[in-house]
Design a protein around this motif. Structure first.
Motif, short mmCIF file in Angstrom:
data_model
loop_
_atom_site.label_atom_id
_atom_site.label_comp_id
_atom_site.label_asym_id
_atom_site.label_seq_id
_atom_site.Cartn_x
_atom_site.Cartn_y
_atom_site.Cartn_z
N TYR A 67 0.83 -1.21 0.00
CA TYR A 67 0.00 0.00 0.00
C TYR A 67 0.87 1.26 0.00
N SER A 68 1.95 1.22 0.77
CA SER A 68 2.80 2.41 0.90
C SER A 68 3.47 2.77 -0.42
N LYS A 69 3.57 1.78 -1.32
CA LYS A 69 4.20 2.03 -2.62
C LYS A 69 3.24 2.66 -3.62
N GLN A 70 1.96 2.77 -3.24
CA GLN A 70 0.98 3.34 -4.15
C GLN A 70 1.08 4.86 -4.25
N ALA A 71 1.56 5.49 -3.20
CA ALA A 71 1.54 6.96 -3.11
C ALA A 71 2.14 7.67 -4.33
N PRO A 72 3.34 7.29 -4.81
CA PRO A 72 3.90 7.99 -5.96
C PRO A 72 3.00 7.89 -7.20
N PHE A 73 2.40 6.71 -7.41
CA PHE A 73 1.52 6.53 -8.57
C PHE A 73 0.26 7.37 -8.42
N LEU A 74 -0.31 7.38 -7.22
CA LEU A 74 -1.53 8.17 -6.99
C LEU A 74 -1.25 9.66 -7.15
N ASN A 75 -0.09 10.08 -6.68
CA ASN A 75 0.28 11.50 -6.83
C ASN A 75 0.46 11.87 -8.30
N ASP A 76 1.10 10.97 -9.06
CA ASP A 76 1.29 11.23 -10.49
C ASP A 76 -0.05 11.33 -11.21
N ILE A 77 -0.96 10.43 -10.87
CA ILE A 77 -2.28 10.44 -11.52
C ILE A 77 -3.02 11.73 -11.18
N ALA A 78 -2.97 12.13 -9.91
CA ALA A 78 -3.69 13.34 -9.48
C ALA A 78 -3.15 14.58 -10.17
N SER A 79 -1.81 14.74 -10.16
CA SER A 79 -1.22 15.95 -10.74
C SER A 79 -1.36 15.98 -12.26
N ALA A 80 -1.15 14.83 -12.92
CA ALA A 80 -1.27 14.78 -14.37
C ALA A 80 -2.72 14.97 -14.82
#
Length: 318
Positions: free
Chosen positions: A23-36
């Motif tokens: 779960y902790s590894k999801q953060a970078p992907f979620l951040n990329d999706i949100a900002s993009a």
């Protein structure tokens, strides 16, 4: 698997720790999706403006920006999908066992049995306390203490709800560790300061080499050495200083003698020795400095005394 243990042989804590790591590894992907996604929304808005003839923000859509952000979203979603595929066996094992107890704590808030508590909001940030996965609910409530959510744990005893909590978020634990570190550093600084500190047993003022009050052992000794050294600067006995003046009985002599007395008494009190021992240490250093700085006949005549003092002080240290 943890080591060589099959998933079905692992404890709830072991399984949830691995799941939490994924779960902790999801953060970078979620951040990329949100900002993009936010950038793509802005591009769509500007494209509509351009279609209406408004071109002041045309720079937003140039240089393949849309394609670049679309690629970021696609890659992030692929990364998330790969992580969720890795998570599936853990979820399957959880379901196969009929589930188990879990604990989640909110920063500055309650400990909950799930992230679906009616007292929380979509924006609530949870910290999963995997140490308590699979533990008896009473044990979790006891550890949660005053932080136990009474909606999640309606049967929590009143006396338990009055207890200090032992469950904290990672940020809270980090903050506490930082506070403890700073407190330990302060204790260490205070200990070093205390080790260097000095005071006269009756409160008389200890002075440094300039005659100013001081609170440290080093400057107290320096003050005594300089004051004693001043007493060796007898103008009528040093070539070139013969101005007919005398030193004995002057205010300067009284001041220097007082500094030597007070400081050596303070040094003896600090070091657990006697005043004569500290006075010999001061005299040795003052005479050595006198000989080095002046080299006059009077100064050189004190070499034997310096030698004797050094031997005496060395013998005391043995």
């Amino acid at each position: 698997m943890t080591g060589t243990k099959a998933l079905q042989d692992q404890s709830p804590v072991e399984i949830d720790e691995q799941l939490y790591e994924l779960y902790s590894k999801q953060a970078p992907f979620l951040n990329d999706i949100a900002s993009a996604s936010k950038a793509l929304k802005r591009i769509d808005e500007v494209e509509l403006e351009i279609a209406k003839g408004v071109t002041r923000n045309a720079w937003v859509v140039r240089d393949g920006n849309k394609e670049r952000y679309e690629t970021i979203v696609a890659e992030a979603k692929a990364g998330l999908a790969a992580l969720r595929e890795l998570e599936t066996p853990f979820h399957d094992e959880f379901n196969a066992r009929g589930g188990w107890t879990r604990a989640y704590v909110v920063s500055g808030g309650h400990v909950h049995k799930s992230m679906g508590c009616s007292t929380c909001f979509p924006t609530t940030r949870f910290s999963w306390v995997t140490d308590f996965s699979g533990h008896d609910e009473a044990e979790i409530v006891d550890a949660a203490g005053e932080r136990a959510c009474t909606v999640c744990y309606p049967s929590a005893p009143v006396d338990v709800l009055k207890k200090a909590t032992r469950i904290f978020t990672e940020d809270e634990r980090a903050a506490q560790a930082d506070r403890e570190k700073r407190a330990a550093e302060k204790v260490e600084r205070d200990a070093k300061k205390a080790a260097k500190a000095i005071e006269h047993p009756t409160g008389e003022v200890v002075r440094d080499g300039y005659g100013y009050p001081t609170k440290t052992e080093v400057t107290a000794q320096t003050g005594a050495v300089d004051a004693y050294l001043n007493s060796l600067y007898r103008p009528t006995q040093i070539a070139g200083w013969g101005d007919g003046s005398t030193y004995a009985g002057t205010d300067e002599q009284i001041k220097n003698d007082e500094i030597v007395r007070v400081n050596t008494e303070a040094l003896a009190f600090k070091r657990g020795t006697d005043v004569d021992t500290q006075l010999d240490i001061v005299r040795e250093k003052a005479i050595a400095k006198f000989i080095k700085e002046f080299g006059t006949d009077e100064a050189l005549a004190m070499k034997d005394e310096l030698k004797a003092l050094r031997a005496k002080n060395k013998a005391r240290q043995a």
